[in-house]
Scaffold this motif. Structure first.
Motif, PDB file in Angstrom:
ATOM      1  N   ALA A  94       0.812  -1.213   0.000  1.00  0.00           N
ATOM      2  CA  ALA A  94       0.000   0.000   0.000  1.00  0.00           C
ATOM      3  C   ALA A  94       0.845   1.263   0.000  1.00  0.00           C
ATOM      4  N   GLU A  95       2.110   1.167   0.370  1.00  0.00           N
ATOM      5  CA  GLU A  95       2.926   2.364   0.532  1.00  0.00           C
ATOM      6  C   GLU A  95       4.128   2.416  -0.390  1.00  0.00           C
ATOM      7  N   SER A  96       4.575   1.282  -0.923  1.00  0.00           N
ATOM      8  CA  SER A  96       5.811   1.251  -1.693  1.00  0.00           C
ATOM      9  C   SER A  96       5.589   0.559  -3.031  1.00  0.00           C
ATOM     10  N   THR A  97       6.478   0.855  -3.955  1.00  0.00           N
ATOM     11  CA  THR A  97       6.531   0.141  -5.229  1.00  0.00           C
ATOM     12  C   THR A  97       7.537  -0.996  -5.103  1.00  0.00           C
ATOM     13  N   VAL A  98       7.154  -2.163  -5.541  1.00  0.00           N
ATOM     14  CA  VAL A  98       8.034  -3.339  -5.463  1.00  0.00           C
ATOM     15  C   VAL A  98       8.698  -3.527  -6.820  1.00  0.00           C
ATOM     16  N   LEU A  99      10.018  -3.489  -6.821  1.00  0.00           N
ATOM     17  CA  LEU A  99      10.815  -3.771  -8.022  1.00  0.00           C
ATOM     18  C   LEU A  99      11.432  -5.157  -7.844  1.00  0.00           C
ATOM     19  N   GLU A 100      10.982  -6.097  -8.648  1.00  0.00           N
ATOM     20  CA  GLU A 100      11.531  -7.465  -8.589  1.00  0.00           C
ATOM     21  C   GLU A 100      12.510  -7.627  -9.741  1.00  0.00           C
ATOM     22  N   VAL A 101      13.779  -7.866  -9.396  1.00  0.00           N
ATOM     23  CA  VAL A 101      14.863  -7.951 -10.367  1.00  0.00           C
ATOM     24  C   VAL A 101      15.325  -9.404 -10.457  1.00  0.00           C
ATOM     25  N   ARG A 102      15.306  -9.963 -11.644  1.00  0.00           N
ATOM     26  CA  ARG A 102      15.812 -11.328 -11.892  1.00  0.00           C
ATOM     27  C   ARG A 102      16.993 -11.216 -12.829  1.00  0.00           C
ATOM     28  N   CYS A 103      18.100 -11.849 -12.460  1.00  0.00           N
ATOM     29  CA  CYS A 103      19.306 -11.770 -13.289  1.00  0.00           C
ATOM     30  C   CYS A 103      20.269 -12.873 -12.882  1.00  0.00           C
ATOM     31  N   PRO A 104      21.276 -13.173 -13.718  1.00  0.00           N
ATOM     32  CA  PRO A 104      22.308 -14.133 -13.311  1.00  0.00           C
ATOM     33  C   PRO A 104      23.126 -13.600 -12.143  1.00  0.00           C
ATOM     34  N   TYR A 112      11.551  -2.844  -2.060  1.00  0.00           N
ATOM     35  CA  TYR A 112      10.447  -1.940  -1.782  1.00  0.00           C
ATOM     36  C   TYR A 112      11.028  -0.524  -1.791  1.00  0.00           C
ATOM     37  N   VAL A 113      10.633   0.274  -2.784  1.00  0.00           N
ATOM     38  CA  VAL A 113      11.238   1.598  -2.963  1.00  0.00           C
ATOM     39  C   VAL A 113      10.151   2.676  -2.945  1.00  0.00           C
ATOM     40  N   ARG A 114      10.606   3.891  -2.626  1.00  0.00           N
ATOM     41  CA  ARG A 114       9.746   5.062  -2.652  1.00  0.00           C
ATOM     42  C   ARG A 114      10.497   6.192  -3.333  1.00  0.00           C
ATOM     43  N   GLY A 115       9.737   7.096  -3.930  1.00  0.00           N
ATOM     44  CA  GLY A 115      10.343   8.244  -4.587  1.00  0.00           C
ATOM     45  C   GLY A 115      10.748   9.318  -3.604  1.00  0.00           C
ATOM     46  N   THR A 116      11.262  10.418  -4.114  1.00  0.00           N
ATOM     47  CA  THR A 116      11.705  11.524  -3.257  1.00  0.00           C
ATOM     48  C   THR A 116      10.536  12.151  -2.512  1.00  0.00           C
ATOM     49  N   HIS A 117       9.312  11.974  -3.010  1.00  0.00           N
ATOM     50  CA  HIS A 117       8.127  12.501  -2.351  1.00  0.00           C
ATOM     51  C   HIS A 117       7.598  11.564  -1.282  1.00  0.00           C
ATOM     52  N   GLY A 118       8.245  10.369  -1.125  1.00  0.00           N
ATOM     53  CA  GLY A 118       7.868   9.447  -0.065  1.00  0.00           C
ATOM     54  C   GLY A 118       6.746   8.500  -0.417  1.00  0.00           C
ATOM     55  N   GLY A 119       6.338   8.431  -1.689  1.00  0.00           N
ATOM     56  CA  GLY A 119       5.246   7.550  -2.080  1.00  0.00           C
ATOM     57  C   GLY A 119       5.639   6.597  -3.190  1.00  0.00           C
ATOM     58  N   LYS A 120       4.610   5.954  -3.776  1.00  0.00           N
ATOM     59  CA  LYS A 120       4.841   5.003  -4.847  1.00  0.00           C
ATOM     60  C   LYS A 120       5.303   5.696  -6.119  1.00  0.00           C
ATOM     61  N   LEU A 121       5.838   4.893  -7.008  1.00  0.00           N
ATOM     62  CA  LEU A 121       6.279   5.373  -8.319  1.00  0.00           C
ATOM     63  C   LEU A 121       5.217   4.976  -9.331  1.00  0.00           C
ATOM     64  N   VAL A 122       4.570   5.979  -9.925  1.00  0.00           N
ATOM     65  CA  VAL A 122       3.461   5.696 -10.836  1.00  0.00           C
ATOM     66  C   VAL A 122       3.706   6.211 -12.245  1.00  0.00           C
ATOM     67  N   ASP A 123       4.705   7.083 -12.426  1.00  0.00           N
ATOM     68  CA  ASP A 123       4.975   7.633 -13.753  1.00  0.00           C
ATOM     69  C   ASP A 123       5.587   6.539 -14.628  1.00  0.00           C
ATOM     70  N   PRO A 124       4.937   6.135 -15.733  1.00  0.00           N
ATOM     71  CA  PRO A 124       5.493   5.051 -16.563  1.00  0.00           C
ATOM     72  C   PRO A 124       6.833   5.403 -17.186  1.00  0.00           C
ATOM     73  N   HIS A 125       7.074   6.659 -17.534  1.00  0.00           N
ATOM     74  CA  HIS A 125       8.360   7.050 -18.101  1.00  0.00           C
ATOM     75  C   HIS A 125       9.465   6.932 -17.046  1.00  0.00           C
ATOM     76  N   HIS A 126       9.143   7.337 -15.826  1.00  0.00           N
ATOM     77  CA  HIS A 126      10.123   7.204 -14.738  1.00  0.00           C
ATOM     78  C   HIS A 126      10.443   5.732 -14.467  1.00  0.00           C
ATOM     79  N   LEU A 127       9.414   4.905 -14.471  1.00  0.00           N
ATOM     80  CA  LEU A 127       9.638   3.472 -14.249  1.00  0.00           C
ATOM     81  C   LEU A 127      10.467   2.849 -15.369  1.00  0.00           C
ATOM     82  N   ALA A 128      10.249   3.318 -16.598  1.00  0.00           N
ATOM     83  CA  ALA A 128      11.037   2.796 -17.719  1.00  0.00           C
ATOM     84  C   ALA A 128      12.504   3.171 -17.579  1.00  0.00           C
ATOM     85  N   GLU A 129      12.778   4.399 -17.112  1.00  0.00           N
ATOM     86  CA  GLU A 129      14.169   4.808 -16.915  1.00  0.00           C
ATOM     87  C   GLU A 129      14.821   4.023 -15.777  1.00  0.00           C
TER      88      GLU A 129
END
Length: 976
Positions: A899-909, A946-963
């Motif tokens: 409810a408070e953070s964006t979850v970035l799941e990274v899979r890699c070797p 579990y990450v949050r932006g500089t504003h302390g909330g979730k990351l919802v901007d698709p361009h920001h998420l792509a970067e």
């Protein structure tokens, strides 16, 4: 003299006395019968006639001498089984008198000289120099291509031992004594009879090596053709020397033994040769003329020189020698001598089978314990693992312990059934040797694709399926044969002790247990469709061996079960699974004769299907049986043990079919449940178990358990405490059966905590609030001073908050090979609290203080983390591949689970410093990491942030998420 006789423990007379023959009096054995004082060439270490005396030295003026085989008054026993020859000082050759002790400088004889290594002195008898003129020093051992291992006689040859002194120069000792008749021999030639044999060049493209380059030959055909080509080359190269020896009146024969004797020669295998000669024949120079051309041609040579009686005596004490002599083949020489050797070796093997076969069985089991099993190893040893080529050879040796076709242990049909597995394993081994250019029996992951392509398989999965099938068939037959030998050994022991045979015991209405073997009672109808399952249940309960004739009869006559199954059949299957570990062997026995796939047609695509990664240790079918066996330990935790056992048996059954194995598995289990006649509600439970069998481990290891949204999500998926208990037990059983990296104390703790919180929510309680930081951790944070503390596997860091703080800690840990399993981070009033659960490697136990010091230095910016990680990568290299299909780097964004953070799941070797690189990229994107979960699955890692932006909330901007995704993927591809 009396003192000398006592010291050597013998009763021979000294040389020159009446105890020696007339022709040997006054001279050493080595000089006996030589005209003109010419000294014969010294015997080298590869001459099996040489014997090193190991008795106590008779005196300072007497030397230990190596003797050729034979008997007579000139041999004095001393030091156990070794021989010692004594000579009077006056009868020694001049150069043997009063030699100074090793390393001591004789008075007035120049500077002190370092003695030659012991091996050189034993092999050559006098000091040599290397080809460049540099004397060999003590303890120096050549490496690389100059080192050769001889297999048969267990001897080690070093190429520089072949260096000869300049023939134009006299030996140093001879020049010092003025002995003008003691000369050296030319470097690369040996005189045999009237013919001078010169070392031939390395075989060219048209020789034996040309066979390996022929693209028309593949697999086992290469081994046969290569053996024939080597036969031709040997006859052409060393055959003249052997024929000259025959012309000179010596009875000699060059014989191929072992694998080469069978006519199978892999490109990297040893060339096992035996020079057989009559008693008393001087074959030292002939042996050198035979072995050196082989070494010069680049072959690995296993060699020996023996009489028939010597070979017979050695085989009586050495099992490897005895088995190698069961396969002899004349190459060149006297046929009668080779036939005599083969006849004697075979007759002794048959006569002594009562002792040899139990010894062979014990050796086989020890090898299995050390080498693992071909069918289930990610990188199997094709030769020595259980089910490998050595087991096939063992079965052949056991069959040869009886007259042809009369073995009670191995039938002709069973030996014939091994032809297919033998060709599969031998072909894979041959192509592995051809591709790698070395003697390698372990089929490494990185070699499997090339070997599969060379053998015509569609991909490496097909190759490993064929290898696993061959290994399982071989291992199954080995188990049967070894059981028969054990049974015969026990019966022989009871007869010797005059004990009664155990009485037959009925374990079922149709089945009898006879001395640990489950057999069919007389007059039983084998067409009963439930009989195969009842046989498996009886075998599992009594842990008995199922008689192979019984299985063959069932495989030929047992009909399929009617649909729906009788209740007796379902109950019997569940009762079999409930026995746990014994059920694995019982059900695999049914599978060997296609009975299991006849009961469950969906089983067939999973048979011997490899899971080519280090995370899974078993093939799919064996993993299902192992999971059911582990679930049998946990039946007391659930209300429906039958559904737990069936769910464990079927949870991954979709892996053998196209598509996502979870979705396919749901459809298959629904069909299986209907065929078995289960109630619809039970079928639904089994389907849900298949759908959710990865839920608990994934959430526990990748999500924040302190987040109420996570607990609520799991509660909605499970729906009831009963389903939660079934999933918890299935998760533990599945993880343990998967492999050691899938279940450990940390993961068990995470799953247990998740289950407890979800159960509390399902029973009407609350999901719980965040408990991080704890009161003690909050007191540390309020202290506003740096804290770097390590308590076991828990690392606590308190530091003034700034960007990239977590990446610095992760980088310092990576310098010591320490992994981060879990991280919780909290920021308050400009100070950061980081609590990490760490593990892996030995640095935590060996140098914890150094780890803490490097973390503090990294926080101060006094360590060049990136540069030092690059050095570590160059030093240790990338981690060895443990998966056939390494995962491609990918980033999955989830804004629903929290409810408070964006979850970035990274899979890699997985790689050195990968967590440091990812967290550094997140810091560069001005993201605050709240929680991190790190999981390593073989060679792949799955990190959840579990990450949050500089504003302390979730990351919802698709361009920001792509970067952000672009930054993470780029960081993964860097070295540091």
């Amino acid at each position: 003299m009396v003192r000398l006789q006592r010291r050597v423990g013998g009763c021979r007379r000294l040389p020159g006395g009446p105890g020696l023959p007339q022709h040997l009096r006054g001279r050493s054995r080595r000089h006996a019968g030589l005209a003109g004082g010419r000294t014969p060439p010294r015997r080298s270490s590869h001459d099996p006639g040489c014997r090193l005396g190991r008795g106590r030295r008779p005196g300072r003026h007497h030397a230990r001498r190596r003797l050729r085989g034979g008997s007579g008054a000139d041999r004095v026993r001393g030091g156990g089984r070794r021989r010692l020859l004594l000579r009077h000082p006056a009868q020694d050759p001049p150069r043997l008198r009063r030699q100074p002790r090793r390393g001591r400088r004789p008075h007035g004889r120049g500077p002190r000289r370092r003695p030659a290594p012991r091996l050189l002195r034993r092999s050559l008898g006098f000091r040599r120099r290397l080809p460049g003129g540099c004397p060999l020093r003590r303890g120096r051992t050549p490496r690389g291509p100059d080192r050769f291992d001889g297999g048969g006689a267990g001897l080690l040859l070093r190429r520089h031992l072949r260096a000869r002194p300049d023939p134009r120069r006299r030996h140093r000792s001879a020049r010092r004594r003025g002995d003008r008749g003691h000369r050296a021999r030319p470097d690369r030639a040996r005189r045999i009879g009237l013919r001078r044999v010169t070392t031939p060049p390395r075989p060219g493209p048209d020789g034996p090596r040309g066979v390996l380059a022929d693209p028309a030959l593949v697999g086992a055909a290469v081994a046969t053709a290569f053996a024939r080509a080597v036969d031709t080359w040997l006859v052409q190269t060393v055959g003249p020397a052997v024929r000259d020896a025959l012309t000179a009146g010596h009875r000699v024969a060059l014989v191929a033994v072992g694998g080469y004797g069978r006519g199978e020669l892999s490109p990297g295998s040893d060339l096992d040769l035996l020079l057989v000669h009559e008693v008393g024949a001087a074959v030292g120079e002939l042996a050198e003329a035979l072995w050196y051309p082989v070494w010069d041609a680049g072959f690995k040579l296993g060699h020996a020189v023996r009489t028939v009686e010597e070979a017979r005596r050695l085989a009586a004490d050495d099992l490897d020698t005895a088995t190698s002599l069961l396969h002899t083949r004349l190459l060149v020489g006297e046929a009668a001598l080779a036939e005599e050797l083969a006849h004697v070796a075979r007759a002794d093997w048959v006569e002594d089978r009562g002792r040899r076969l139990p010894e062979l069985v014990e050796r086989t089991r020890e090898r299995h314990e050390a080498a693992g099993e071909v069918a289930f190893l990610l990188e199997p040893d094709l030769k020595t693992s259980r089910g490998g080529l050595r087991d096939i050879h063992t079965l052949d040796w056991i069959a040869r312990a009886h007259p042809p076709g009369a073995s009670p242990h191995v039938s002709r049909a069973e030996l014939t059934a091994l032809h297919g597995p033998h060709d599969t394993l031998l072909s894979a081994r041959v192509e592995l040797h051809r591709r790698t250019g070395r003697s390698a029996d372990v089929l490494l992951l990185q070699e499997q694709d090339e070997v599969a392509a060379a053998l015509g398989y569609g991909d490496a999965d097909e190759l490993m399926t064929a290898v696993a099938t061959a290994g399982r068939s071989t291992a199954w037959l080995v188990d049967a044969v070894t059981h028969r030998i054990d049974l015969e050994t026990r019966r022989r022991g009871r007869r010797l002790r005059r004990r009664r045979e155990p009485a037959p015991e009925f374990v079922d209405a149709d089945l009898v247990l006879v001395d640990g073997t489950l057999e069919l009672a007389e007059g039983v109808d084998v067409t009963d469709p439930t009989l195969p399952l009842r046989v498996a249940r009886a075998a599992a309960r009594s842990q008995a061996f199922i008689d192979r004739h019984l299985l063959d009869r069932l495989g030929a006559a047992a009909p399929p079960l009617p649909e729906p199954w009788p209740t007796l059949a379902v109950d019997t299957l569940v009762e079999t699974l409930a026995t746990g570990r014994p059920a694995v062997a019982a059900l695999e026995s049914l599978d060997q004769v296609d009975l299991l796939s006849r009961l469950l047609p969906e089983w067939a695509p999973n048979r011997s299907r490899p899971q080519r990664n280090a995370y899974h240790r078993f093939t799919v079918d064996r993993h299902l049986l192992e999971t059911a066996a582990e679930a049998a330990r946990l039946v007391d935790r659930v209300e429906r043990p039958d559904l737990l056992l069936l769910g464990a048996l079927f949870h991954d059954i979709g892996k053998g079919h196209p598509g996502d194995h979870t979705e396919v598995g749901q459809r298959l289990v629904a069909r299986i449940g209907e065929r078995m006649g289960l109630a619809p509600v039970d079928v639904d439970v089994l389907t849900e178990l298949v759908r959710l069998h990865l839920l608990l481990p994934d959430v526990a290891s990748r999500r924040d358990l302190d987040d109420p949204a996570t607990i609520a999500f799991v509660a909605d998926e499970t729906g009831s405490p009963e389903m939660l208990d079934l999933l918890a037990a299935l998760t533990e059983a599945d993880s343990i059966a998967t492999g050691p990296t899938a279940w450990n104390a940390w993961k068990a703790e995470l799953v247990g905590e998740l289950v407890a919180r979800v159960r509390r929510l399902l029973q009407g309680g609350s999901a719980g609030e965040r408990v991080f930081p704890t009161p003690e951790q909050r007191r540390l944070l309020e202290g506003r001073t740096r804290v770097v503390r390590l308590d076991g596997h828990l690392l606590t860091v308190v530091e003034a908050d700034r960007p990239g703080l977590f990446s610095r800690v992760a980088g310092a840990l990576a310098l010591h090979g320490v992994d981060v399993w879990e991280a919780n981070l909290h920021t308050e009033d400009g100070w950061a609290l980081e609590v990490l659960r760490v593990g892996g490697g030995t640095a935590l136990l060996e140098r914890p203080d150094r780890i803490l010091a490097d973390i503090a230095a990294a926080l101060d910016g006094r360590i060049a983390l990136r540069a030092r990680l690059l050095e570590r990568v160059r030093t240790y290299g990338s981690r060895r591949a443990t998966s056939a299909r390494p995962v491609e780097p990918q980033v999955h964004v989830d804004n629903e689970v929290s409810a408070e953070s964006t979850v970035l799941e990274v899979r890699c070797p997985d790689s050195i410093g990968v967590l440091y690189r990812i967290t550094r990229a997140l810091a560069e994107m001005d993201l605050n990491i709240v929680t991190a979960k790190v999981q390593t699955l073989g060679h792949d890692v799955i990190d959840a942030f579990y990450v949050r932006g500089t504003h302390g909330g979730k990351l919802v901007d698709p361009h920001h998420l792509a970067e952000i995704e672009r930054a993470i993927i780029a960081a993964i591809g860097l070295d540091a």
